[in-house]
Design a protein around this motif. Structure first.
Motif, PDB file in Angstrom:
ATOM      1  N   SER A 102       0.854  -1.186   0.000  1.00 49.54           N
ATOM      2  CA  SER A 102       0.000   0.000   0.000  1.00 49.54           C
ATOM      3  C   SER A 102       0.888   1.232   0.000  1.00 49.54           C
ATOM      4  O   SER A 102       1.768   1.371   0.846  1.00 49.54           O
ATOM      5  N   PHE A 103       0.640   2.164  -0.938  1.00 53.13           N
ATOM      6  CA  PHE A 103       1.560   3.266  -1.176  1.00 53.13           C
ATOM      7  C   PHE A 103       0.789   4.574  -1.339  1.00 53.13           C
ATOM      8  O   PHE A 103      -0.002   4.737  -2.272  1.00 53.13           O
ATOM      9  N   ALA A 104       0.997   5.514  -0.412  1.00 54.74           N
ATOM     10  CA  ALA A 104       0.461   6.871  -0.528  1.00 54.74           C
ATOM     11  C   ALA A 104       1.615   7.772  -0.940  1.00 54.74           C
ATOM     12  O   ALA A 104       2.610   7.882  -0.218  1.00 54.74           O
ATOM     13  N   HIS A 105       1.516   8.423  -2.101  1.00 53.73           N
ATOM     14  CA  HIS A 105       2.708   9.043  -2.671  1.00 53.73           C
ATOM     15  C   HIS A 105       2.414  10.387  -3.312  1.00 53.73           C
ATOM     16  O   HIS A 105       1.255  10.744  -3.589  1.00 53.73           O
ATOM     17  N   GLN A 106       3.495  11.107  -3.559  1.00 57.96           N
ATOM     18  CA  GLN A 106       3.477  12.373  -4.278  1.00 57.96           C
ATOM     19  C   GLN A 106       4.575  12.345  -5.327  1.00 57.96           C
ATOM     20  O   GLN A 106       5.413  11.434  -5.345  1.00 57.96           O
ATOM     21  N   VAL A 107       4.588  13.364  -6.169  1.00 63.19           N
ATOM     22  CA  VAL A 107       5.633  13.494  -7.181  1.00 63.19           C
ATOM     23  C   VAL A 107       6.868  14.135  -6.552  1.00 63.19           C
ATOM     24  O   VAL A 107       6.765  15.097  -5.793  1.00 63.19           O
ATOM     25  N   LEU A 108       8.031  13.590  -6.880  1.00 67.13           N
ATOM     26  CA  LEU A 108       9.307  14.217  -6.514  1.00 67.13           C
ATOM     27  C   LEU A 108      10.063  14.486  -7.806  1.00 67.13           C
ATOM     28  O   LEU A 108      10.441  13.561  -8.525  1.00 67.13           O
TER      29      LEU A 108
ATOM     30  N   VAL B 261       7.395   9.554  -4.325  1.00 66.82           N
ATOM     31  CA  VAL B 261       7.911   9.490  -2.964  1.00 66.82           C
ATOM     32  C   VAL B 261       6.729   9.502  -2.005  1.00 66.82           C
ATOM     33  O   VAL B 261       5.736  10.209  -2.237  1.00 66.82           O
ATOM     34  N   GLY B 262       6.808   8.701  -0.941  1.00 67.33           N
ATOM     35  CA  GLY B 262       5.678   8.698  -0.025  1.00 67.33           C
ATOM     36  C   GLY B 262       5.776   7.653   1.055  1.00 67.33           C
ATOM     37  O   GLY B 262       6.862   7.133   1.364  1.00 67.33           O
ATOM     38  N   LEU B 263       4.628   7.320   1.630  1.00 69.09           N
ATOM     39  CA  LEU B 263       4.498   6.430   2.770  1.00 69.09           C
ATOM     40  C   LEU B 263       3.966   5.082   2.306  1.00 69.09           C
ATOM     41  O   LEU B 263       3.116   5.014   1.420  1.00 69.09           O
ATOM     42  N   PHE B 264       4.446   4.009   2.921  1.00 71.20           N
ATOM     43  CA  PHE B 264       3.990   2.684   2.503  1.00 71.20           C
ATOM     44  C   PHE B 264       3.825   1.778   3.714  1.00 71.20           C
ATOM     45  O   PHE B 264       4.393   2.014   4.788  1.00 71.20           O
ATOM     46  N   ALA B 265       3.073   0.714   3.515  1.00 66.78           N
ATOM     47  CA  ALA B 265       2.900  -0.336   4.518  1.00 66.78           C
ATOM     48  C   ALA B 265       2.664  -1.652   3.805  1.00 66.78           C
ATOM     49  O   ALA B 265       2.001  -1.703   2.764  1.00 66.78           O
ATOM     50  N   ALA B 266       3.223  -2.713   4.356  1.00 67.44           N
ATOM     51  CA  ALA B 266       3.060  -4.050   3.779  1.00 67.44           C
ATOM     52  C   ALA B 266       3.282  -5.079   4.873  1.00 67.44           C
ATOM     53  O   ALA B 266       4.020  -4.825   5.836  1.00 67.44           O
ATOM     54  N   SER B 267       2.673  -6.221   4.722  1.00 65.05           N
ATOM     55  CA  SER B 267       2.889  -7.304   5.673  1.00 65.05           C
ATOM     56  C   SER B 267       2.795  -8.638   4.966  1.00 65.05           C
ATOM     57  O   SER B 267       1.749  -8.983   4.414  1.00 65.05           O
ATOM     58  N   PRO B 268       3.878  -9.427   4.970  1.00 61.20           N
ATOM     59  CA  PRO B 268       3.775 -10.793   4.450  1.00 61.20           C
ATOM     60  C   PRO B 268       2.902 -11.620   5.383  1.00 61.20           C
ATOM     61  O   PRO B 268       2.505 -11.168   6.464  1.00 61.20           O
ATOM     62  N   CYS B 269       2.610 -12.828   4.970  1.00 61.04           N
ATOM     63  CA  CYS B 269       1.718 -13.664   5.760  1.00 61.04           C
ATOM     64  C   CYS B 269       2.362 -14.080   7.079  1.00 61.04           C
ATOM     65  O   CYS B 269       3.583 -13.980   7.263  1.00 61.04           O
ATOM     66  N   ASP B 270       1.539 -14.530   7.991  1.00 58.56           N
ATOM     67  CA  ASP B 270       2.012 -15.057   9.273  1.00 58.56           C
ATOM     68  C   ASP B 270       2.299 -16.536   9.075  1.00 58.56           C
ATOM     69  O   ASP B 270       1.384 -17.363   9.013  1.00 58.56           O
TER      70      ASP B 270
END
Length: 493
Positions: free
Chosen positions: A69-75, A193-202
């Protein structure tokens, strides 16, 4: 020595059974590989009945996992971004029959932070500074690059200067420590450029009732809260990079802005693919295991036949330096086996590849150097194993006992270690301490410490690196040949 080599080569090529044995070994390598490939069909199907999407390729052409998941802007051009990861939480969803059971939890390689990425296209170049669930802060780039930071930092910074990215961390936002600097060759002026989050499986692994292990991978989701974000004034865009159409809602990413706090949640992972990503090149050489048994029989007969017929006395009379006789036999046998296995491998690999692709299978791409190592290494594996079997034959002087012993020490440990009949620890020790360690030369996909995976022999992963495992086999062959030379010098023919 040249005369001895010529004499041993003449013996080998004039005995029809030995020559036919090598031809049979080559045919087995090819035909068993073809049979395995022809019966290997892909059952991959997308949520709408269409084929699953192709595995994305990273900047170096290797198969990668690029879903987050990626929330981004232009750099545009050089710049710097700083954030604080205020929190990293998550949830784990249990599959049926407990599919409605959702518990809080963050897996060790869940990750959240800041990223500079060439584009939102899967496989495009990137550098990311992140906080993880159990491995502290990390600077990762282009899927297989990983540099460790400290366990307690929550402030993250990325600085771009051309195609060079520098990652830094801080515990208080005042004192900064550089974690590393990476170069993303060919990075365009305008990037995201921006903020991200990810999680592989348990991933949980349990012992099976009949030995081996059973792995379960439960859907996990990471939720990260960010503040002190230095990006301001530009509109945000949120992309669920790599998300499949029709994917469960719990696996979809989300972005929320509330004042100066930003929340990003998502599943997936960013890193290289392991063997679960498709068919590795060594799968086309599955016939080598059975072909090796035929090679062992020929290798043993190459020496024991002379003892059985009494010809060894004539050989030793012609060459009183007994050790050289055995070395000459080993060199001839090793060379013949290597050439035979190499020809078989060069036929099997492209042929089985075509069949696997025709059956809908995805073949993991590998570098030319890795493929050469697998092909040449397989030929060398059989050649060194043949020398070891020859030495065992010289020590036993009896065909049946020598063949059984050679198969027991070379082939049987590999079968037991990879057939899910032994505990993982025992399987790994077998592939460290026995001549079967040499099979590691065939592994084309390495174990990645920054990727959650079930790295066990049953899944095709060896505990020793390719050349390390091959070195163990060579050590056994050299030791056995040395003992055989000593015995030949001391005992009557």
């Amino acid at each position: 020595m040249t005369g001895l080599l010529r004499a041993e080569w003449t013996k080998f090529r004039t005995v029809r059974g030995w020559v036919l044995g090598m031809v049979l070994a080559a045919l087995i390598i090819v035909l068993l590989g073809v049979f395995t490939a022809a019966n290997n069909y892909s059952s991959c199907e997308g949520p709408d009945g269409d084929d699953c999407p192709a595995v994305p390729l990273g900047p170096d052409g290797s198969a990668v996992n690029d879903r987050f998941s990626f929330a981004h802007q232009v750099l545009d051009g050089d710049g710097e971004v700083t954030v604080r990861v205020a929190s990293l939480t998550g949830t784990i969803t249990y599959p049926p029959p407990d599919h409605d059971k959702i518990v809080p939890g963050v897996v060790p390689w869940a990750k959240a932070g800041i990223m500079i990425k060439e584009s939102v296209r899967q496989g495009s170049a990137y550098a990311a500074m992140m906080v993880t669930g159990g491995h502290g802060t990390r600077l990762q780039h282009n899927f297989d690059g990983d540099a460790a930071g400290s366990p307690g930092a929550s402030w993250l910074r990325l600085t771009r200067a051309g195609d060079t990215i520098t990652g830094a961390e801080s515990a208080d936002g005042v004192r900064w420590t550089t974690v590393g600097t990476v170069r993303l060759a060919g990075l365009p002026p305008i990037v995201r450029v921006g903020l991200f989050a990810a999680s592989p499986c348990d991933l949980t692994v349990t012992q099976g009732d009949l030995g081996g292990t059973i792995g379960k991978c439960r859907l996990a989701r990471a939720v990260a809260a960010f503040d002190h974000v230095s990006l301001a004034g530009n509109p945000w865009t949120h992309d669920d990079v790599g998300a499949m159409r029709g994917a469960p809602a719990l696996s979809q990413g989300a972005f929320r802005e509330s004042g100066d706090t930003f929340t990003v949640s998502g599943s997936g992972d960013i890193g290289p693919y392991g063997l679960e990503g498709g068919q590795p090149v060594e799968r086309t050489l599955s016939g080598a295991y059975t072909g090796l048994i035929v090679v062992i029989v020929v290798a043993v007969m190459f020496i024991t036949a002379e003892y059985r017929r009494g010809m060894i006395r004539t050989t030793l009379l012609a060459s009183p330096r007994r050790g050289r006789v055995l070395v000459a036999k080993a060199l001839v046998l090793g060379a013949v086996t290597f050439v035979t296995a190499l020809i078989a491998a060069l036929v099997a690999v492209p042929l089985c590849r075509r069949i696997l692709r025709g059956n809908g299978n995805y073949l993991l791409p590998v570098s030319t150097a890795t493929e050469l190592r697998v092909v040449l290494g397989t030929a060398a594996l059989l050649a060194v194993a043949a020398v070891l079997a020859l030495a065992v034959g010289a020590l036993f002087r009896r065909s049946a006992a020598a063949v059984i012993t050679a198969i027991t020490v070379i082939v049987l440990p590999h079968v037991l270690a990879t057939a899910s009949v032994l505990p993982v620890e025992l399987s790994q020790w077998l592939l460290r301490l026995t001549p079967a360690a040499g099979f590691a030369i065939q592994q084309s996909v390495p174990e990645y410490p920054q990727v959650t995976g079930h790295y066990v022999p049953q899944m095709g992963y060896y505990p020793l690196p390719p050349w390390g495992g091959f070195g163990v086999l060579c050590g056994y062959a050299a030791l056995a040949l040395g003992l055989a030379v000593v015995q030949l010098r001391r005992r009557d023919a």
